[in-house]
Each structure stands twice: as C-alpha cells, then as structure tokens.
Design a protein around this motif. Structure first.
Motif, PDB file in Angstrom:
ATOM      1  N   ARG A   1       0.825  -1.208   0.000  1.00 45.57           N
ATOM      2  CA  ARG A   1       0.000   0.000   0.000  1.00 45.57           C
ATOM      3  C   ARG A   1       0.859   1.258   0.000  1.00 45.57           C
ATOM      4  NH1 ARG A   1      -4.348  -1.647   4.526  1.00 45.57           N
ATOM      5  NH2 ARG A   1      -2.419  -1.918   5.647  1.00 45.57           N
TER       6      ARG A   1
ATOM      7  N   TYR B   1       1.249   5.055   0.963  1.00 44.37           N
ATOM      8  CA  TYR B   1       0.655   6.012   1.895  1.00 44.37           C
ATOM      9  C   TYR B   1       0.827   7.457   1.453  1.00 44.37           C
ATOM     10  CZ  TYR B   1       0.284   2.176   5.265  1.00 44.37           C
ATOM     11  OH  TYR B   1      -0.036   1.019   5.904  1.00 44.37           O
TER      12      TYR B   1
ATOM     13  N   TRP C   1      -4.719   7.552   7.245  1.00 44.30           N
ATOM     14  CA  TRP C   1      -4.619   7.141   5.833  1.00 44.30           C
ATOM     15  C   TRP C   1      -6.012   6.705   5.386  1.00 44.30           C
ATOM     16  CZ3 TRP C   1      -4.558   2.095   3.298  1.00 44.30           C
ATOM     17  CH2 TRP C   1      -4.165   2.167   1.965  1.00 44.30           C
TER      18      TRP C   1
ATOM     19  N   GLY D   1      -7.029   5.183   2.708  1.00 42.58           N
ATOM     20  CA  GLY D   1      -7.218   3.911   2.011  1.00 42.58           C
ATOM     21  C   GLY D   1      -7.146   3.975   0.508  1.00 42.58           C
ATOM     22  N   SER D   2      -7.003   5.176  -0.044  1.00 42.10           N
ATOM     23  CA  SER D   2      -6.894   5.222  -1.505  1.00 42.10           C
ATOM     24  C   SER D   2      -5.662   6.019  -1.889  1.00 42.10           C
ATOM     25  CB  SER D   2      -8.135   5.869  -2.114  1.00 42.10           C
ATOM     26  OG  SER D   2      -8.408   7.065  -1.440  1.00 42.10           O
TER      27      SER D   2
ATOM     28  N   GLU E   1     -13.592  10.868   1.683  1.00 34.75           N
ATOM     29  CA  GLU E   1     -12.941  10.181   2.834  1.00 34.75           C
ATOM     30  C   GLU E   1     -12.115  11.174   3.663  1.00 34.75           C
ATOM     31  OE1 GLU E   1     -12.480   9.178  -0.357  1.00 34.75           O
ATOM     32  OE2 GLU E   1     -13.847   7.454  -0.392  1.00 34.75           O
TER      33      GLU E   1
ATOM     34  N   GLY F   1     -13.151   3.448   9.005  1.00 35.02           N
ATOM     35  CA  GLY F   1     -12.348   2.865   7.917  1.00 35.02           C
ATOM     36  C   GLY F   1     -11.106   3.672   7.573  1.00 35.02           C
TER      37      GLY F   1
ATOM     38  N   GLU G   1      -7.242   4.528   8.539  1.00 34.49           N
ATOM     39  CA  GLU G   1      -6.168   3.879   9.306  1.00 34.49           C
ATOM     40  C   GLU G   1      -5.276   4.923   9.974  1.00 34.49           C
ATOM     41  OE1 GLU G   1      -3.858   1.066   7.016  1.00 34.49           O
ATOM     42  OE2 GLU G   1      -2.199   1.230   8.436  1.00 34.49           O
TER      43      GLU G   1
END
Ligand code: PMV
Ligand code: MG
Length: 370
Positions: free
Chosen positions: A122, A124, A231, A233-234, A308, A354, A356
């Motif tokens: 992933r 970041y 974070w 998530g995208s 988000e 959701g 992080e």
C-alpha cells in the motif's frame, strides 16, 4: 559499505501554492525511512553499477558506463523505468564529482523504502521519491569521498527532482534532507533547470551561488498539540492532481493568484505561531490552510479533499481538533492537530470509519540550512 537512512515527509500547510517560486509550505520529516546501502565495486572492464529495490526484490538493474554517462544494460532496460529519481540523483552527483576531479565509481546500490506498507504494497503518500533522491545523493557523494555540507546536498537533491519533474516544489526533498518541522520556500525551478541544461555551465558554480527565494528553516513543533495522521485507504497520484490543477488554473488566474497570496500569509502565520509557541494561532492557521484548499478545489473542479478526507476532518473537528488533507489530496493522508489526551479517541473514531491511523513520529531535525 555505505548506509544512509532518510525520513519521509508529510505536508502540513501550503500545498499547491508552494509550487509558485517564492511561495512557502510547512512540512515534517517522519520516522519512516528510505534506506540506501551502497557497496563499492571495482572491475577490470567498464565501470558498472547495479540498482536493486525492495519493490522488485531480486531484479537488479545493471548500468554500464558509456561515453559520459551510464546506460542500462539491454537485458534490463524495461526495469529501469521506476528508477527515475535514483538515476537523476546519480547523474547529478556524477557531474558534480567529475567536475571536482573524481573518476566515476562503480557500485551496487540497494534502495529499501519503508514509506509504503511492505506487507501489502500500500502506498501512503509519504514522499518516497524525495527521500530516495536525498538518500541516493548522500550515499553516492560518500562513495566519491566528497563531503557534502547540508546546503550543497539539498541543492543537488533539488536539481535532481526538478530534472525529473519540473512541476514539483521540492518540499518533500527539503523535509527529507532536513527532518523535523520544516519551513520551505521554493526557488525559481524553471531558471534552475534551464541553467542545469547548459552543460557549459559549471554545476559547482550553480550550487555555490545563492538561489533566489530558497529557504529551509527548522520550526519548533506546536507546544501541546499532537500531530495525528490518518490514511484514507486510496492512493493518490500527486503529479496528475498538480497537472489537473495547472490546467484549470488557466481559466481562473486571478482566483489562483489570490489563493497563493492567502496561502503564503497563512504559512507565515503558522510559522510565526510555531516560533512563538502560540498553539491557538497554529490551529487557526491550519484550519485556514484547509479551507483555502477546499475553496480552490471548488473553483477549479479538482478533488483535493475527497469524501474520505472530508470524513477524516469532520471526525477530528467533532473532538475540537483542527484537520485537513495533507499534500495534493485526492486520497493518501489527512492530518489533525489535537489535544494529546483526545488523540486515542480520535484514532478510535477514525478506525471505526475505515481510516487507518498511522503511528508516525516526527523525525529529529538537523540545524538550519540557510
Ligand atoms: O501529495 P504529496 O504529499 O506528494 O504533496 C504534493 C504537494 C503539492 O504542493 C501539491 C505539490 C508539490 O510538489 O509541492
Ligand atoms: Mg499525496
């Protein structure tokens, strides 16, 4: 063997505006690092170099000296595409070293970035290209036995990233080279890349002369506020977002000019508030910086604060904190400044939504560069 470790970065305030020469941003260097290991190699044939990365373990790319530069050996050409920042850094240090009377050196270079999540791959958005550039400049200069003072190292690394992408501000390089909380004012990149392209111009002279606008200064951190990072998530592509912004700015020149002026004022307020230990003024400036970016996004039609990131901010604001997107936005990370006693609950709420929470600490800084 030469080993260097360089911190990644996070933008705090000043994004986008810092792309204009003379404009500023505040960033932090963080305790996730890029590690570069360099092992000198001498061979009877032409000088050769191998680069390996933890992104493609076991697939080293070999470079052979041809003419005045290094070319990938034909079998590995396709693999060299992801190494643009490392190669640009090596090319700059080679030029600087050869001008100083050194012979090109051969080595095996291994780049290990902890800035992305190694288990999941992933991304970041913690600035690996800037950190890789600084790390490679530092390691290669040591391989040549050339001691670099902090200002020379910074300038070589800035020229490297500007030669790869003339639309980046270099803020990530400043944060990675310097560490800690950093105030950065960007130089005139177009003038510098033009000067760099002139091979009759001595690189050493370009490095030694003062660069208009350039400033990198340490800031004391806010006194009693915790920097929290979430974070969403995208992963986001900063170059694409910057290109989209450049495109849309053409239709909104005066709005953009106003944005840049307001952002510059806000960055100065933020820096002054850090220096005077005024946490309330720090919060006000961070809040203003976020609002300026949201207003710019609304006018330009680009998505800086994604839904988000907006959620991340609202959850922080519900706890009395200030929060905003960090960097180009569109995804990656958001940041909050919060009373440390409330940080655990913020992390809990982010996690439930959701988001992080990244347990990052600010990297220890060096002395002021200039
Ligand atoms: O998304 P990041 O962390 O790479 O930050 C980009 C910040 C910009 O100001 C939009 C671009 C730049 O190079 O400064
Ligand atoms: Mg980003």
């Amino acid at each position: 063997m030469i080993t260097v470790a360089v911190p990644g970065k996070l933008y705090i305030v000043g994004e986008y505006a810092v792309l204009e020469p003379g404009s500023a941003a505040v960033l932090v260097g963080i305790d996730r690092q890029v590690r570069v290991r360099l092992t000198p190699v001498t061979s009877a044939g032409p000088v050769a170099r191998t680069i390996t990365t933890n992104r493609a373990p076991g697939r080293g790319v070999e470079f052979i000296r041809r003419g005045s530069g290094f070319e990938p050996s034909p079998a590995t050409t396709a693999d060299s595409a992801g190494l643009s920042h490392a190669l640009a850094a090596l090319a700059i240090v080679d030029r600087y070293a050869v001008e100083s009377g050194c012979e090109p050196v051969g080595f095996a270079l291994d780049i290990d970035s902890q800035l992305d999540d190694s288990a999941t791959g992933r991304k970041y958005g913690l600035g690996s290209s800037g950190a890789v550039t600084v790390a490679v400049v530092r390691a290669a200069a040591q391989a040549y036995g050339l001691p670099l003072d902090p200002a020379t190292e910074l300038k070589l690394a800035l020229l490297s990233v500007f030669s790869v992408d003339p639309y980046c501000s270099g803020g990530d390089v400043a944060a990675s080279a310097h560490g800690g909380w950093v105030y950065y004012r960007t130089p005139d990149r177009a003038a510098l890349t033009t000067a760099l392209a002139r091979h009759d111009q001595e690189l050493g002279a370009l490095i030694r002369r003062p660069w208009k606008h350039l400033a990198v200064r340490s800031l004391p951190p806010p006194r009693a506020l915790s920097l929290e990072v979430g974070w969403v998530g995208s992963p986001a592509n900063s170059s694409e977002l910057v290109a989209a912004m450049k495109q849309s700015v053409r239709q909104h020149r005066s709005v953009y000019r106003q944005f840049v002026a307001a952002s510059d004022r806000c960055v100065e307020h933020f820096a002054t508030a850090c220096r005077s230990g005024d946490d309330h003024a720090v919060e006000v400036a961070l809040n203003t910086a976020g609002r300026l970016l949201r207003d710019l996004a609304a006018v330009s039609g680009t998505a800086i604060e994604s839904p988000e990131l907006s959620r991340l901010r609202c959850l922080a604001e519900e706890l009395g904190a200030v929060a905003k997107s960090s960097g180009a936005g569109g995804g990656d990370c958001g940041i909050a400044l919060i009373d440390p006693a409330r940080a655990p609950i913020l992390r809990q709420r982010w996690r439930a939504a959701g988001i992080e929470p990244l347990r990052l600490r600010v990297h220890k800084r060096k002395e002021s560069i200039r």
